[in-house]
Write a protein that holds these residues in place. Sequence first.
Motif, short mmCIF file in Angstrom:
data_model
loop_
_atom_site.label_atom_id
_atom_site.label_comp_id
_atom_site.label_asym_id
_atom_site.label_seq_id
_atom_site.Cartn_x
_atom_site.Cartn_y
_atom_site.Cartn_z
N PHE A 592 -1.20 22.30 0.93
CA PHE A 592 -0.95 21.13 0.09
C PHE A 592 0.07 20.19 0.72
O PHE A 592 0.08 19.00 0.42
N GLU A 593 0.90 20.69 1.60
CA GLU A 593 1.78 19.78 2.35
C GLU A 593 0.96 18.90 3.29
O GLU A 593 1.21 17.71 3.41
N ASP A 594 -0.06 19.49 3.93
CA ASP A 594 -0.95 18.70 4.78
C ASP A 594 -1.70 17.67 3.96
O ASP A 594 -1.91 16.53 4.39
N ASP A 595 -2.09 18.04 2.75
CA ASP A 595 -2.78 17.09 1.87
C ASP A 595 -1.87 15.93 1.52
O ASP A 595 -2.27 14.76 1.50
N GLU A 596 -0.60 16.24 1.26
CA GLU A 596 0.36 15.18 0.91
C GLU A 596 0.60 14.26 2.10
O GLU A 596 0.68 13.03 1.95
N LYS A 597 0.66 14.84 3.32
CA LYS A 597 0.85 14.00 4.50
C LYS A 597 -0.35 13.07 4.71
O LYS A 597 -0.19 11.89 5.03
N ALA A 598 -1.54 13.60 4.52
CA ALA A 598 -2.73 12.77 4.68
C ALA A 598 -2.76 11.65 3.65
O ALA A 598 -3.09 10.49 3.94
N THR A 599 -2.32 11.94 2.42
CA THR A 599 -2.32 10.91 1.37
C THR A 599 -1.29 9.84 1.67
O THR A 599 -1.53 8.64 1.52
N SER A 600 -0.09 10.27 2.13
CA SER A 600 0.95 9.30 2.45
C SER A 600 0.54 8.40 3.61
O SER A 600 0.81 7.20 3.61
N SER A 601 -0.13 8.96 4.62
CA SER A 601 -0.57 8.14 5.74
C SER A 601 -1.62 7.14 5.29
O SER A 601 -1.65 5.99 5.74
N THR A 602 -2.46 7.53 4.35
CA THR A 602 -3.46 6.59 3.82
C THR A 602 -2.78 5.46 3.06
O THR A 602 -3.16 4.30 3.15
N LYS A 603 -1.72 5.80 2.36
CA LYS A 603 -0.99 4.76 1.61
C LYS A 603 -0.37 3.76 2.57
O LYS A 603 -0.41 2.55 2.36
N LYS A 604 0.21 4.26 3.64
CA LYS A 604 0.86 3.35 4.58
C LYS A 604 -0.15 2.42 5.23
O LYS A 604 0.13 1.25 5.46
N ARG A 605 -1.33 2.94 5.54
CA ARG A 605 -2.34 2.09 6.17
C ARG A 605 -2.89 1.06 5.20
O ARG A 605 -3.15 -0.08 5.56
N SER A 606 -3.07 1.46 3.94
CA SER A 606 -3.66 0.54 2.98
C SER A 606 -2.70 -0.55 2.54
O SER A 606 -3.09 -1.67 2.21
N GLY A 607 -1.39 -0.23 2.56
CA GLY A 607 -0.41 -1.22 2.15
C GLY A 607 -0.34 -1.33 0.63
O GLY A 607 -1.05 -0.69 -0.12
N VAL A 608 0.53 -2.23 0.14
CA VAL A 608 0.74 -2.41 -1.31
C VAL A 608 0.35 -3.84 -1.65
O VAL A 608 0.78 -4.80 -1.00
N SER A 609 -0.49 -3.96 -2.61
CA SER A 609 -0.92 -5.29 -3.06
C SER A 609 -0.94 -5.31 -4.58
O SER A 609 -1.05 -4.29 -5.23
N GLY A 610 -0.83 -6.50 -5.17
CA GLY A 610 -0.85 -6.62 -6.62
C GLY A 610 0.53 -6.42 -7.19
O GLY A 610 1.55 -6.83 -6.62
N ARG A 611 0.52 -5.72 -8.28
CA ARG A 611 1.79 -5.53 -8.98
C ARG A 611 2.68 -4.55 -8.24
O ARG A 611 2.22 -3.69 -7.51
N ALA A 612 3.98 -4.71 -8.52
CA ALA A 612 4.97 -3.88 -7.82
C ALA A 612 4.99 -2.48 -8.39
O ALA A 612 4.75 -2.26 -9.57
N GLY A 613 5.33 -1.56 -7.52
CA GLY A 613 5.51 -0.16 -7.94
C GLY A 613 4.25 0.48 -8.46
O GLY A 613 4.25 0.93 -9.60
N PRO A 614 3.19 0.51 -7.68
CA PRO A 614 1.97 1.18 -8.16
C PRO A 614 2.17 2.68 -8.23
O PRO A 614 2.88 3.28 -7.44
N THR A 615 1.56 3.27 -9.18
CA THR A 615 1.63 4.73 -9.33
C THR A 615 0.69 5.40 -8.35
O THR A 615 -0.24 4.79 -7.83
N PRO A 616 0.91 6.67 -8.09
CA PRO A 616 -0.02 7.38 -7.21
C PRO A 616 -1.43 7.36 -7.74
O PRO A 616 -2.39 7.37 -6.99
N ARG A 617 -1.59 7.34 -9.03
CA ARG A 617 -2.94 7.32 -9.60
C ARG A 617 -3.65 6.02 -9.24
O ARG A 617 -4.86 6.01 -9.00
N ASP A 618 -2.89 4.92 -9.19
CA ASP A 618 -3.53 3.65 -8.86
C ASP A 618 -3.94 3.61 -7.40
O ASP A 618 -4.94 2.99 -7.04
#
Length: 1780
Positions: A592-618
Amino acid sequence: MAASELYAKYARVWLPDAGEVWRSAELIKDYTPGDLKLALQLEDGTEVEHKINPKTNDLPPLRNPNILVGENDLTALSYLHEPAVLHNLKVRFIDSKTIYTYCGIVLVAINPYESLPIYEEDIINAYCGQNMGDMDPHIFAVAEEAYKQMARDERNQSIIVSGESGAGKTVSAKYAMRYFATVSCSSGEANIEERVLASNPIMEALGNAKTTRNDNSSRFGKYIEIGFDKKHRIIGANMRTYLLEKSRVVFQAQEERNYHIFYQLCASAHLLEFKAFQLGCADDFHFTNQGQSPVIDGVDDAKGMSKTRRAFSRLGISESDQMSIYQILAAILHLSNVEVKDQSADKSSILLDNVHLMVFCELMGVPSEEMAHWLCHRKLKTTTETYVKSVSKMNAVNSRDALAKHIYARIFSWIVGSINNALRSAAKQHSFIGVLDIYGFETFDINSFEQFCINYANEKLQQQFNLHVFKLEQEEYMKEEIPWTLIDFDDNQPCIDLIEAKLGVLDLLDEECRMPKGSDDSWAQKLYNTLLKQNAHFDKPRLSNRAFIILHFADKVEYQCEGFLEKNKDTVNEEHINVLKKSQVDWLRKLFEDDEKATSSTKKRSGVSGRAGPTPRDNKKTVGLQFRQSLQLLMDTLNATTPHYVRCIKPNDDKSPFIMDPVRAVQQLRACGILETIRISAAGFPSRWTYQEFFSRYRVLMKQKDVLSDRKQTCRNLLEKLIKDQEKYQFGKNKIFFRAGQVAYLEKLRFDKLRNACVRIQKTIRCWLARKKYLRMKQSALTIQRHVRGHQARCYVKFLRRTRAAVVIQRNVRMWATRRSYQQQRSAAITIQCILRAYMARKQYFKLMYEQKAVIIQKWVKGCLVRRRYRRTLAAIVLLQSCVRRLWAKKELKKLKVEARSVERIKKLNSGMENKIMQLQHKINEQQKENRELSERLTLSFLQHQLEDTSRENTQLTEQTKVYKEHTQQMVEDLNRKNTLLNSEKDELNQILLEQTNQLTEIKTNVENADQLEKDLTEERSRYQSLLSEHLDLEERHRDLTEELNLSISSSKCSHTRTDSNYSSNSSGFGQSLGSTEGEDSPITPEETPAAVDLPVLLKFQRRVKELEQEKHSLWQQLDKGEEAQQEKAKEVEVQRTVGRAELDLETLKRQELESDNKKLKQDLNELRNSLTNENSDLAPPAAGSMSYNILLEQLTSSNEELDIRKEEVLLLRSHMVRQEALKYKDSALGERVNLDLNDVPSFQDVDRSTDIHTLNEDGELWLAYEGLKETNRIVECQMQLQHRVHNEENRKLQEEVSRLKVEKEQQQRLLVQSLLLPEGARIDASLKHEITRLTDENLELMKKQEQQNQTMRQLKRDLKCYIQKVEDVEASSQQKSKTAVVTAPVRAVNITRKEKEYRGMLEYRGGDESRLLKNLVSDLKPRGVAVNFIPGLPAYIIFMCVRYADNVNDDQRVSTLLNSTISSIKGVLKRKGHDFERVSFWLANTCRLMHCLKQYSGDEVFITHNTPKQNEQCLANFELSEYQQVFGDLAIQIYRQLIKCTENNLQPLIVASMLEHETIQGILGSKPTGLRKRSSSSSEAAVTVEVLLQRLGLFYTTMCQHGMDLELIKQLVKQQFYIICAVTLNNLLLRKEMCSWSKGLQIRYNVWQLEEWLAEREMADCGAKETLEPLVQAAQLLQIKKKTEEDAQAICVMCTALTTAQIVKLLTLYTPVIEFEERVSSTFLTTLNNLLKDRDESSTLMMDTKKIFSVSLPFTPSSVALETIQIPASLNLGFLARI
């Protein structure tokens, strides 16, 4: 072309049918435009009417001619429509048992549900390098096309394998990967293919499950990229998976199962390592018992678990990781049984003492309280606060199931990543071939989110497929430069837009998932409001508001909205993940640590758009979005490659072999795009023929004047005449393009023309036959009349003769009968009189004889009785007299004894006679001394005589015993012989009939045994030569790799150099041991033993083990027999001892009685002496001469005589006792090694007697008794000691043997127990390792002894050299002294004439010139000039003459260097120029010549018989080079095999083209063109005929003859060449359906006849080459023979002895009529033939082994060339050599 022409009477059409989809019917009436009905007749004879819609005027589709049925390519059919495709597939699949069919660029593969022998390595070799259209359809053909295009175009390839569950997608993908691994030679190093295949059990266990349609359905898609390097060898692989069906983990429909891994775990729960998981039966867990079908018929889940574990280990996954995976999977099963209790409407709970909860938490390493809490609660976050809210029971159960699905998905992803890491290679990938194994179009009664994604993926793949097909059609038209219009085809882009476009189905689904209160119902309403009226591909069911319909390219599919949102979200409670991240199980926490790393790397690549402070569910991607992105990535990959398509079809749902359900087949054909391909092809010009094919086929439609030299113009003129509508065809550069149906029309015209011609021919022939029959009948009638009339006249005459003869016969017969009756009566009377008179005479004679004999008997009986009475009376009188006399004698004796004892009386009577008594006493003493001396002499002579008698008796007894034994043995043998004779006579009487019937069988058996022995010898030689070839190839490869390594390493590592392995004179470079150790004490571990073992070695080891077991059994039997014999002998000895003891006891009693009597006599004598010598006695001794004195003297004499007699009796008894004691052991076990000769007993007189004995016993009888007893004891003791030693020795040997056998038995038992615990492959390896270890030890000992002997020989050689050198030095010094001593005197000048030199056949060279010699003579030599200008084998002669010089100077270093350098130089030439036939042939001839020279001049008597005296003088004098003879023999075998490869490479391109494809007999062969699409571009070449092949063979033959190759070797090469021709031709014939016809059989027989003529011209008909062509000849005959009745089948069985059953059936199955008048082989005939051939004992392989090389023999061929006459040409640049 008008419809009335096509829909004429007898035309066949297809009618729709509910059960069979389409049924065939025939028009019984011509169709005219305007008719509303068609009159048809079905195949069963039923007449029906087919209504025609007057508006559309749609007529039923026409059926293709029979000549086109069963085509390899569906696009080659004239009429392209659904019924034609279905019928063609059905005929090929059911009738021809062919599972592969082309459909343009698509390979259609139908699952046979049966193992077929079409995937062996010989099939791979047959398809390797072939064009796709040249061979029958096969998955290997598609793989070869992809591999060839990758190598030729430097472009990545893809093979897309699709189909529904159970259609065989995975198997097809596996065979494609196996083909790549075989042709790219990957098995040597990386072995990627095995590792990829090793991943299959893992992926099947975790990704496959049982469904209602398939027991092993893949519930995910995968794309495997196989990477290749620049040399097109496999270096690695990578796997991508798509859309794992996670919902199956928690739910299964009825009659379905969960993933296999769960049932494998439950089946292996009894294993010790799985005890901690606390598993049980699969029915005990909720996740595995919902389908109520836990067991699959024929599947062992426990064995599946062992395969899965082995696959994990093979891929390098550690045991700890494996156990962690199994532990987590077991925890998922326990999680399914965690019960959630409902406390209220929105509240639930789980008891903490729940057993399954505790086991789950224990296995997962998490606290049970925390897990139970978060399973029933959820955390809600707002901007300011966080709430913990309880959930309902349903939500809690859904949360539990979501956790199980998430854990399983993470495990699956981790395993896929680990497999990719195991398959990844460090080398750079140059290109790749992708194999896509993906689900086909699916439609069920209830379709959910998974089916929606699967069908969406198939929509994308179908669009790519349509575009690719359209592109290929366009390229074909442009290539042929014909005008074309845009082909209209159904584009499924609108359906794809409906799914993936903005506000499409997936977009609306993602939007609804983002809504706080989104539900399936609200999403369905959005779909209805947004898409219902805007998109034609979307529809709403009438009776449901929670479903929607999408019109796919294959069919309409209704999807149920329930569960779409939940499956698309794929949500899992974050608190569950947090709890798992705190697990004490390291592997789970890391997962599950590997899963969390893969998810975090996906977040960094996708970036943040829209409203501030999106939840992990979003930020979390939905399943639909992830699938869309992965699918787009897959499509980009496929678009960047050249695709190849394989469509797998499931013929039926019952998994019955070779049975097709038409309804299911049509559904899949529509779903996989086959019919769309057909429709696109039919919209253009589907039929494409070359001009030459068209001319050859339709030459019958032309007149002679229409045939022009220009084939194109001829075809144009013919088509313009036959087809008026020019839109129906187009002329290209190389081909003619036809619209659909035009080929059928041309075939109809051709058939009509041939039919009319046949009718005309039949009319003429029938007229001729009828007239001929009439004339023959007329002539026959006249002849019959003439003969009948003559016959009648002859019959009348015959009647008259018979009447006259009858009268004469009656007269004579009556006379004969009367005379015979009279003679019989007379004879009877005489016979009766004779018998009666003889009876009376015998009776009188017997009476007289009786009376005479009675008188004689009475006379003799009376005389006998009188004599008996007289003898009895006489005996009684004598007895009575004896008794009386004895009584008187006793009385007289007693009286004399009493008188002798009365001393007083004697004294009274003889008083005063003392002096006389003294004198008498003196005389008595003297006489006693004389008597003693005489008695001693008599005793000695008596003993000697007795010993002689005893030895003589012993000898006689021995001889008698021997004679008795021989006689007894002879009697036993005679009895046995008689018994044997009787038994043999009985057996002979019983076997006379059997022998008569078995004589031919025995002869055949002897012949077969001889053939088998010859075959075994040939196989053994072939196996040795193949092993030798493999060894040399490995050496060559090792040398190449070493050279590459030396080139690549840096200079700093130059110290790691490889020493050259020169050929040793001892081991010849090839006799390496099976295994070696680095040190003396290092044990041989199992890992060091090679795992790959040759099959013959395995068989030899097994045979040796059986022999050892038999020896062991025989030893045990011998031991038992020995013990039984010993017991019997002991019993016999005991019986003999008992008898001997009885005899000894009797003799002892007699001896004791005699000794007691002797003692009494001694006492009486002593008393008498005392009385006579007593001076104080009152009575004086009697005077000498007195009466009393005389009486006393007589008594004394008689006493002495009686004593002597008693002594003799005692001695006799003692000697008899000794003899009895010795003879008692003579025949016993103790007497076998004891000398029983009594002569060896020492004489009693030779032993010194002591004075004490003399004083004790004057007569010596006690001494004699004592010595006899000691001698007896000594003999017995010696016998006992000897027997004891023998017994101890035998017992020790037997104990040692028993202990050794026990040790061996224990070892065998230990090995057997260990091997039984191992799997089958490892079991064989273990037994082989043990045997190899033992053999290795023996080999090492033998090698050590050989090395010691070799060292001794070398030392002796060195000493011999030293002695020779010393002798030469001494001779030289003596000669020098003699020269200096002679005083030279001046002589007159004389003329010196030079004599002609006499050469010795040697070439002198300096040391170190070997490299120059071999460079000029081997490396730089051009064979062509030497072969033409000089004697054959000149290089070999030159090298051997140099060897003779080295032998002459006694320099072994030169010999070794020269020969080893020669071998290395020849190998170097073969390595550089191994593809040049002329060079390889040249060095094969020279190598054989050099080997023959080494044998011819070796001095062995075997080889010098054909030598001249001069050649015998030139034999080698100092060195024995027999081992180098073996080395050069092995080198010749290597060159021979290289020559075979050169020959094969040269002949391979010519064989098929000349033997099969070229039409030698023009005008007879009517082979039709196949219409296949040749997708591999090939340059047009000139036609290859049989003459070209024969010219190539002639060139080979001439070259070998010029090089001076031995004739026997040339014959073997020609035999091998003809075998290659036969094997390649027959293999191609078995894989090419269009070649299996009657006309092709005629063509093959003609070509074979030309090959046989070629052999006969060169006088090589006896070389065995003709026999190698026998399979091809029989195959050609099989194509031409009649194939209808059972008699035909029996004739085929008798004829086709060189073909296997599989080959015969395959040829008959592939048999294709070329003309309409031929018929296909019926299935009934094939069944009959199979029944007749089922008893054949033969190989089941289909193909002939083209790589087979016959074992080569190198017979000795002496040379007649004199070495002294050979001169070195100047062109060879060998001026540094000097002739001696």
